[in-house]
Design a protein around this motif. Structure first.
Motif, short mmCIF file in Angstrom:
data_model
loop_
_atom_site.label_atom_id
_atom_site.label_comp_id
_atom_site.label_asym_id
_atom_site.label_seq_id
_atom_site.Cartn_x
_atom_site.Cartn_y
_atom_site.Cartn_z
N ALA A 34 0.84 -1.20 0.00
CA ALA A 34 0.00 0.00 0.00
C ALA A 34 0.87 1.25 0.00
N ALA A 35 1.93 1.26 0.79
CA ALA A 35 2.84 2.41 0.84
C ALA A 35 3.55 2.59 -0.51
N PHE A 36 3.99 1.49 -1.12
CA PHE A 36 4.67 1.54 -2.42
C PHE A 36 3.73 2.09 -3.49
N ILE A 37 2.50 1.59 -3.52
CA ILE A 37 1.51 2.05 -4.50
C ILE A 37 1.17 3.52 -4.27
N GLU A 38 1.02 3.92 -3.02
CA GLU A 38 0.73 5.32 -2.71
C GLU A 38 1.86 6.23 -3.18
N GLU A 39 3.10 5.81 -2.94
CA GLU A 39 4.27 6.58 -3.37
C GLU A 39 4.29 6.74 -4.90
N MET A 40 4.08 5.63 -5.61
CA MET A 40 4.11 5.68 -7.07
C MET A 40 2.95 6.51 -7.62
N THR A 41 1.80 6.42 -6.99
CA THR A 41 0.64 7.20 -7.42
C THR A 41 0.89 8.69 -7.21
N ALA A 42 1.39 9.04 -6.03
CA ALA A 42 1.65 10.45 -5.70
C ALA A 42 2.68 11.07 -6.64
N SER A 43 3.67 10.29 -7.07
CA SER A 43 4.71 10.81 -7.96
C SER A 43 4.26 10.83 -9.42
N GLY A 44 3.10 10.24 -9.72
CA GLY A 44 2.59 10.21 -11.09
C GLY A 44 3.15 9.08 -11.93
N VAL A 45 3.93 8.18 -11.33
CA VAL A 45 4.53 7.07 -12.06
C VAL A 45 3.51 5.97 -12.36
N LEU A 46 2.65 5.67 -11.40
CA LEU A 46 1.70 4.57 -11.55
C LEU A 46 0.48 5.02 -12.33
N LEU A 47 0.21 4.36 -13.46
CA LEU A 47 -0.93 4.69 -14.30
C LEU A 47 -2.11 3.76 -14.03
N PHE A 79 -0.67 -6.90 -12.48
CA PHE A 79 0.07 -6.02 -13.36
C PHE A 79 0.12 -4.61 -12.79
N ALA A 80 1.08 -3.86 -13.27
CA ALA A 80 1.16 -2.43 -13.02
C ALA A 80 1.62 -1.78 -14.31
N LEU A 81 0.97 -0.71 -14.71
CA LEU A 81 1.38 0.08 -15.85
C LEU A 81 2.01 1.35 -15.31
N VAL A 82 3.28 1.57 -15.62
CA VAL A 82 4.01 2.72 -15.08
C VAL A 82 4.56 3.58 -16.21
N GLU A 83 4.75 4.85 -15.91
CA GLU A 83 5.40 5.76 -16.85
C GLU A 83 6.63 6.32 -16.16
N VAL A 84 7.79 6.01 -16.73
CA VAL A 84 9.07 6.39 -16.14
C VAL A 84 9.96 7.04 -17.20
N ARG A 85 11.07 7.60 -16.76
CA ARG A 85 11.99 8.28 -17.67
C ARG A 85 12.94 7.34 -18.40
N SER A 86 13.17 6.14 -17.85
CA SER A 86 14.17 5.26 -18.44
C SER A 86 13.90 3.80 -18.09
N ARG A 87 14.57 2.92 -18.83
CA ARG A 87 14.53 1.49 -18.53
C ARG A 87 15.06 1.23 -17.13
N GLU A 88 16.12 1.94 -16.76
CA GLU A 88 16.73 1.75 -15.45
C GLU A 88 15.74 2.07 -14.32
N GLU A 89 14.92 3.09 -14.52
CA GLU A 89 13.92 3.43 -13.51
C GLU A 89 12.87 2.31 -13.41
N ALA A 90 12.49 1.72 -14.54
CA ALA A 90 11.55 0.60 -14.52
C ALA A 90 12.16 -0.60 -13.80
N VAL A 91 13.45 -0.86 -14.06
CA VAL A 91 14.14 -1.96 -13.38
C VAL A 91 14.15 -1.72 -11.87
#
Length: 106
Positions: free
Chosen positions: A23-36, A72-84
């Motif tokens: 829940a904390a991980f998802i909240e962090e990714m949502t707040a940063s706009g990474v998690l779609l 699944f999770a669909l994310v938007e990141v700046r690089s492959r490294e960020e996805a990794v």
């Protein structure tokens, strides 16, 4: 860059610690706009195949439970490294298992 992160089903049941950490991980990714988008998947599913004008629908499951995609999770990141790095953080939370990450081309 968008990436689809897929995780295989787990044999173990999640506990309260796992729920809290996820829940904390998802909240962090949502707040940063990474998690779609995120969600769990029906392990059975169905398959649609076509050959010429024939279209066939076949109900699943098709693979062993340990091979089925569970979420699944669909994310938007700046690089492959960020996805990794997001994948590494996810695996550290959920423990042993396997995930696949695919870049989404639009």
């Amino acid at each position: 860059m968008r990436y689809l992160m897929l995780s295989k089903m787990q044999d173990t049941q999640p506990d309260e610690k796992l729920f809290a950490e996820m829940a904390a991980f998802i909240e962090e990714m949502t707040a940063s706009g990474v998690l779609l988008a995120t969600g769990g998947l029906d392990p059975a599913g169905f398959k649609i195949a076509s050959q010429g004008d024939d279209v066939t629908v076949t109900d699943g499951p098709f693979t062993e439970a340990k091979e089925a995609i569970g979420g699944f999770a669909l994310v938007e990141v700046r690089s492959r490294e960020e996805a990794v790095e997001l994948g590494r953080r996810f695996r550290k939370i959920v423990g042993d298992g396997e995930s696949m990450i695919h870049q989404v081309f639009a």
